[in-house]
Design a protein around this motif. Structure first.
Motif, PDB file in Angstrom:
ATOM      1  N   UNK A   1      -0.386  18.585  -2.348  1.00 58.70           N
ATOM      2  CA  UNK A   1      -0.545  17.395  -3.193  1.00 58.70           C
ATOM      3  C   UNK A   1       0.449  17.419  -4.347  1.00 58.70           C
ATOM      4  N   UNK A   2       0.657  18.568  -4.957  1.00 64.71           N
ATOM      5  CA  UNK A   2       1.591  18.659  -6.089  1.00 64.71           C
ATOM      6  C   UNK A   2       3.014  18.282  -5.683  1.00 64.71           C
ATOM      7  N   UNK A   3       3.371  18.483  -4.417  1.00 62.61           N
ATOM      8  CA  UNK A   3       4.742  18.206  -3.990  1.00 62.61           C
ATOM      9  C   UNK A   3       4.909  16.861  -3.291  1.00 62.61           C
ATOM     10  N   UNK A   4       3.829  16.093  -3.117  1.00 65.62           N
ATOM     11  CA  UNK A   4       3.954  14.786  -2.470  1.00 65.62           C
ATOM     12  C   UNK A   4       4.202  13.700  -3.524  1.00 65.62           C
ATOM     13  N   UNK A   5       4.540  12.501  -3.087  1.00 62.56           N
ATOM     14  CA  UNK A   5       4.895  11.409  -4.007  1.00 62.56           C
ATOM     15  C   UNK A   5       3.797  11.133  -5.031  1.00 62.56           C
ATOM     16  N   UNK A   6       2.553  11.089  -4.594  1.00 59.19           N
ATOM     17  CA  UNK A   6       1.481  10.758  -5.531  1.00 59.19           C
ATOM     18  C   UNK A   6       1.102  11.927  -6.431  1.00 59.19           C
ATOM     19  N   UNK A   7       1.593  13.116  -6.155  1.00 56.67           N
ATOM     20  CA  UNK A   7       1.413  14.246  -7.059  1.00 56.67           C
ATOM     21  C   UNK A   7       2.589  14.397  -8.008  1.00 56.67           C
TER      22      UNK A   7
ATOM     23  N   UNK B   1      -4.159  22.163   6.435  1.00 58.50           N
ATOM     24  CA  UNK B   1      -3.314  22.278   5.243  1.00 58.50           C
ATOM     25  C   UNK B   1      -3.657  23.591   4.560  1.00 58.50           C
ATOM     26  N   UNK B   2      -2.747  24.543   4.630  1.00 56.59           N
ATOM     27  CA  UNK B   2      -3.052  25.887   4.134  1.00 56.59           C
ATOM     28  C   UNK B   2      -3.175  25.939   2.618  1.00 56.59           C
ATOM     29  N   UNK B   3      -2.461  25.111   1.899  1.00 58.49           N
ATOM     30  CA  UNK B   3      -2.517  25.103   0.433  1.00 58.49           C
ATOM     31  C   UNK B   3      -2.582  23.657  -0.035  1.00 58.49           C
ATOM     32  N   UNK B   4      -3.794  23.155  -0.173  1.00 58.09           N
ATOM     33  CA  UNK B   4      -4.016  21.755  -0.544  1.00 58.09           C
ATOM     34  C   UNK B   4      -3.364  21.442  -1.889  1.00 58.09           C
ATOM     35  N   UNK B   5      -3.556  22.302  -2.866  1.00 51.04           N
ATOM     36  CA  UNK B   5      -3.001  22.040  -4.202  1.00 51.04           C
ATOM     37  C   UNK B   5      -1.484  21.927  -4.151  1.00 51.04           C
TER      38      UNK B   5
ATOM     39  N   UNK C   1       0.823  -1.205   0.000  1.00 52.04           N
ATOM     40  CA  UNK C   1       0.000   0.000   0.000  1.00 52.04           C
ATOM     41  C   UNK C   1       0.860   1.259   0.000  1.00 52.04           C
ATOM     42  N   UNK C   2       0.513   2.186  -0.871  1.00 55.60           N
ATOM     43  CA  UNK C   2       1.167   3.498  -0.906  1.00 55.60           C
ATOM     44  C   UNK C   2       0.119   4.530  -0.488  1.00 55.60           C
ATOM     45  N   UNK C   3       0.240   5.077   0.706  1.00 55.76           N
ATOM     46  CA  UNK C   3      -0.717   6.108   1.110  1.00 55.76           C
ATOM     47  C   UNK C   3      -0.663   7.282   0.122  1.00 55.76           C
ATOM     48  N   UNK C   4      -1.802   7.915  -0.085  1.00 61.43           N
ATOM     49  CA  UNK C   4      -1.891   9.050  -1.003  1.00 61.43           C
ATOM     50  C   UNK C   4      -2.464  10.238  -0.244  1.00 61.43           C
ATOM     51  N   UNK C   5      -1.690  11.309  -0.194  1.00 61.45           N
ATOM     52  CA  UNK C   5      -2.113  12.499   0.542  1.00 61.45           C
ATOM     53  C   UNK C   5      -3.453  13.016   0.038  1.00 61.45           C
ATOM     54  N   UNK C   6      -3.658  13.013  -1.285  1.00 64.59           N
ATOM     55  CA  UNK C   6      -4.915  13.529  -1.823  1.00 64.59           C
ATOM     56  C   UNK C   6      -6.114  12.711  -1.356  1.00 64.59           C
ATOM     57  N   UNK C   7      -5.925  11.417  -1.127  1.00 60.58           N
ATOM     58  CA  UNK C   7      -7.019  10.591  -0.630  1.00 60.58           C
ATOM     59  C   UNK C   7      -7.298  10.875   0.843  1.00 60.58           C
TER      60      UNK C   7
END
Length: 150
Positions: free
Chosen positions: A106-112, A99-103, A60-66
Motif C-alpha cells: 500500500x505504501x508504494x501504490x498510487x493511493x499510498x 500479498x506478503x507485506x500489505x503495508x 474511478x481510481x481503484x485503491x489497493x488498500x480498499x
C-alpha cells in the motif's frame, strides 16, 4: 484519519440498507459482527464494496488498500463460516492472502504515495495495520456509530 470522499458517497447512496465501514484495521471485527448476525451466507447475502477514490477528472481510481480491505472482510467472514464467496470476493481475498507485506504494498501504490507526499506517511502506516481495531462503524440515522455497542 484520512477521508474517503468516494466511500462517503457510496455510504450515503446505500443509506436505505445496513451500511458497515470495514477496512484493513477492523476487518476481523467486521467479519465477526456480520457473521454473528448471519450475514455473508446464501440466506443473508451481503455486498462488500472496495470504494476506491476519484481521479481529478472524476473517473474511478481503484485503491489497493480498499481491495485488500475487502479481501480481509471476506477472509474474516469465511473464517467464521460465511460464504460461499462470490468470484469477486474470492479474488479480493486471494489478493490479500498472497500479498506478503500489505503495508509495503500500500505504501508504494498510487493511493499510498499520494498522501505520503503530502506529509501523511504515518497515516498510511496506521491505515494498513491488520486486526488493529475492534470498532465496527454502522451507518445509523445519517452518522456512523459503533455497531459493537448495540
Amino acid at each position: 484519519m484520512l477521508p474517503s470522499p468516494n466511500g462517503s458517497a457510496i455510504s450515503a447512496a446505500a443509506a436505505g440498507s445496513t451500511v458497515v465501514a470495514g477496512c484493513l484495521r477492523n476487518a476481523a471485527a467486521v467479519g465477526h459482527l456480520l457473521a454473528g448476525q448471519g450475514h455473508g451466507t446464501a440466506e443473508r447475502p451481503l455486498v462488500v464494496i472496495a470504494a476506491g477514490e476519484r481521479w481529478p477528472d472524476g473517473s474511478l481510481r481503484p485503491a489497493l488498500e480498499d481491495l485488500l480491505g475487502a479481501g480481509a472482510v471476506g477472509d474474516a467472514l469465511a473464517a467464521r463460516g460465511g460464504g460461499p464467496l462470490s468470484p469477486e470476493a474470492a479474488a479480493a481475498r486471494a489478493c490479500l492472502t498472497q500479498t506478503s507485506d500489505v503495508a509495503a504494498a500500500v505504501a508504494s501504490c498510487a493511493s499510498g504515495l499520494e498522501p505520503a507526499r503530502s506529509g501523511f506517511a504515518d497515516d498510511v502506516a496506521v491505515a494498513t495495520e491488520l486486526v488493529a481495531c475492534a470498532v465496527v462503524p454502522v451507518l445509523t440515522g445519517g452518522a456512523f456509530h459503533d455497531g459493537t455497542r448495540s
